[in-house]
Design a protein around this motif. Structure first.
Motif, PDB file in Angstrom:
ATOM      1  N   ILE A   2      -4.492  -7.397   1.797  1.00 45.36           N
ATOM      2  CA  ILE A   2      -3.469  -7.798   0.831  1.00 45.36           C
ATOM      3  C   ILE A   2      -2.235  -6.926   1.044  1.00 45.36           C
TER       4      ILE A   2
ATOM      5  N   ASN B 222       1.766 -11.211   0.757  1.00 45.70           N
ATOM      6  CA  ASN B 222       0.800 -12.245   0.346  1.00 45.70           C
ATOM      7  C   ASN B 222       0.125 -11.951  -0.985  1.00 45.70           C
ATOM      8  N   VAL B 223       0.643 -10.954  -1.712  1.00 39.99           N
ATOM      9  CA  VAL B 223      -0.030 -10.495  -2.924  1.00 39.99           C
ATOM     10  C   VAL B 223      -0.153 -11.585  -3.980  1.00 39.99           C
TER      11      VAL B 223
ATOM     12  N   GLN C 245      -1.008 -14.517  -3.694  1.00 45.89           N
ATOM     13  CA  GLN C 245      -2.207 -15.312  -3.414  1.00 45.89           C
ATOM     14  C   GLN C 245      -3.451 -14.717  -4.067  1.00 45.89           C
ATOM     15  N   TYR C 246      -3.430 -13.387  -4.291  1.00 39.95           N
ATOM     16  CA  TYR C 246      -4.606 -12.686  -4.803  1.00 39.95           C
ATOM     17  C   TYR C 246      -4.376 -12.085  -6.188  1.00 39.95           C
TER      18      TYR C 246
ATOM     19  N   LYS D  64      -0.984  -1.362   0.843  1.00 37.96           N
ATOM     20  CA  LYS D  64      -1.818  -2.480   1.270  1.00 37.96           C
ATOM     21  C   LYS D  64      -3.242  -2.253   0.780  1.00 37.96           C
TER      22      LYS D  64
END
Length: 455
Positions: free
Chosen positions: A86, A90-91, A93-94, A114
């Motif tokens: 992560i 793209n954070v 997305q989670y 990260k």
């Protein structure tokens, strides 16, 4: 071994206190779930729906990996690679499986922070006598003094099936960390540019029931004894802190003493509690930030929000490796996240809100407590304005050879100043933790401080 049959004798309880005490113990039928649908300490035995969290099958065996001559443990999962990483890119997305504090760290350090996410392993367990004590506690232990003390409590984990937030936080406070341990660990408080110096601590930590000369027939309000000697730098070396941690710190406040090596004097230290300054922490932690959270819970209202699945630091063997140098771990802004390991686990979410009329620099705290160990994994701290201020992350590992869950490093990130504290590193030291350290009650008296403080 039972710490006390009735730790706290109360006089006339109000009806509300009596009601809370009665609710604290669960029925035998409910306790029968422990070891069947629930693990012996109250976690859900089964995995989750999609299999990303597996069922608990007893934890790692004692021989899960090699143990070197200094006591450092081999990584039992040496060949595993991250499932994904992560990042700030793209954070989103989670985000559903991250805490507000974790999301804030990505925002604060978008280029470097990260989270490498690995397969989940429910690696932790505890000795049979601790698991048996937890089951006994479920039907016997009660809250007294408005929830600020325990009655009929054995060893660890008084409420494996908690009904409210206060019971859940008592599980963290009293959780199993081995009967006794001696350790030499370091603390770093880097500047925003990454420059730092180390403070070295020699800690001795002993639950009362593990003392060699304990009188089990004698009732006591002491949960454990803690002694911490600063061994470096030279300007602090020889200073010693002694704590008698009490189970009811409202009725009988924590007893603490400090030995000042320069003055060669022992003094009482009532400031070693709540939001008093942490030892040699450069103002970056409070006394009750140690061990993620410790001490009396009486200044907060506690709410149990239920469980959720989040990514938390877990099985952090690589971060504890004796092959690492401290310079490889301590970086500007945060520790070296390339060395970390995150896994998806179920956690209890508990919110602590400062009571009206009480004071503390943290007006609210959000706790995320691992269901398998009752260790706090993440804590978000808010100031009096409601601003997210500090984010605590505990990089957990399981000392499988001793059946002890604990931390490899505790970190506390100050989002406003850009600084942080890292406590517990021992990579360059000669020995890992020494569990089963032989200790006597006389080792934890104010008179013993002067001898402990000899440089």
């Amino acid at each position: 071994m039972k710490i006390t049959k009735s730790l706290l004798q109360t006089g006339a309880l109000t009806l509300s206190l009596l009601a809370s005490s009665v609710m604290a113990a669960v029925s035998p039928d409910e306790a029968a779930k422990l070891g069947t649908s629930l693990t012996p300490v109250g976690a859900v035995m089964a995995g989750n729906a999609d299999g990303s969290i597996p069922a608990w099958t007893g934890g790692l065996p004692a021989n899960a990996g090699a143990v070197d001559a200094a006591g450092f443990l081999a990584d039992p999962f040496p060949s595993e690679q991250p499932l994904f990483t992560i990042t700030a890119q793209n954070v989103d997305q989670y985000a559903a499986k991250l805490t507000p504090g974790q999301l804030a760290l990505f925002k604060r350090y978008p280029e470097t922070y990260k989270m490498p996410v690995f397969p989940t392993h429910r690696s932790a367990s505890m000795p049979a006598e601790i698991l048996a004590a937890a089951k006994n506690n479920a039907v016997n232990t009660k809250l007294v003094e408005g929830g600020n003390g325990l009655e009929n409590f054995e060893q660890a984990i008084p409420f494996p099936i908690p009904k409210d937030g206060l019971e859940a936080i008592w599980n963290h406070i009293t959780r199993y960390r081995g009967g006794s341990v001696k350790r030499l660990v370091t603390q770093a408080t880097p500047q925003s540019n990454g420059s730092y110096s180390l403070v070295y601590f020699q800690d001795e930590f002993t639950f009362r029931g593990a003392l060699q000369d304990v009188d089990s027939s004698k009732e006591s309000n002491v949960l454990f004894y803690f002694k911490q000697r600063v061994t470096a730098p030279s300007r602090l070396a020889g200073n010693v802190l002694l704590v008698h941690e009490t189970l009811n710190q409202v009725k009988e406040p924590r007893l603490a003493w400090l030995y000042n090596a320069g003055q060669r004097r022992v003094r009482r230290a009532p400031q070693v509690s709540y939001d008093g300054p942490g030892t040699a922490a450069d103002g970056l932690r409070t006394s009750d930030n140690f061990d993620m959270f410790n001490g009396a819970p009486d200044r907060y209202d506690w709410v149990l929000n239920g469980k959720k699945e989040i990514y938390i630091p877990y099985n952090s063997y690589r971060l504890d490796s004796p092959k690492l140098k401290y310079d490889e771990i301590v970086k500007a802004g945060h520790i070296n996240q390339d060395l970390t390991r995150y896994e998806l686990h179920r956690v209890w979410h508990v919110t602590a809100t400062l009571k009206s009329g009480e004071r503390h620099i943290y007006a609210k705290r959000d706790f995320f407590i691992d269901e398998d160990t009752w260790q706090a994994a993440q804590i978000d701290h808010y100031d009096g304005r409601g601003t997210l201020w500090r984010v605590a992350e505990a990089h957990a590992m399981y000392y499988y050879d001793k059946q002890v869950p604990w931390y490899s490093i505790e970190t506390l990130y100050d989002l406003l100043s850009g600084r942080y504290l890292a406590l517990g590193m021992k990579n360059e030291e000669k020995n890992s933790y020494e569990f089963g350290y032989p200790a006597k009650e006389s080792d934890y008296t104010p008179a013993a401080l002067r001898q402990a403080g000899v440089r």
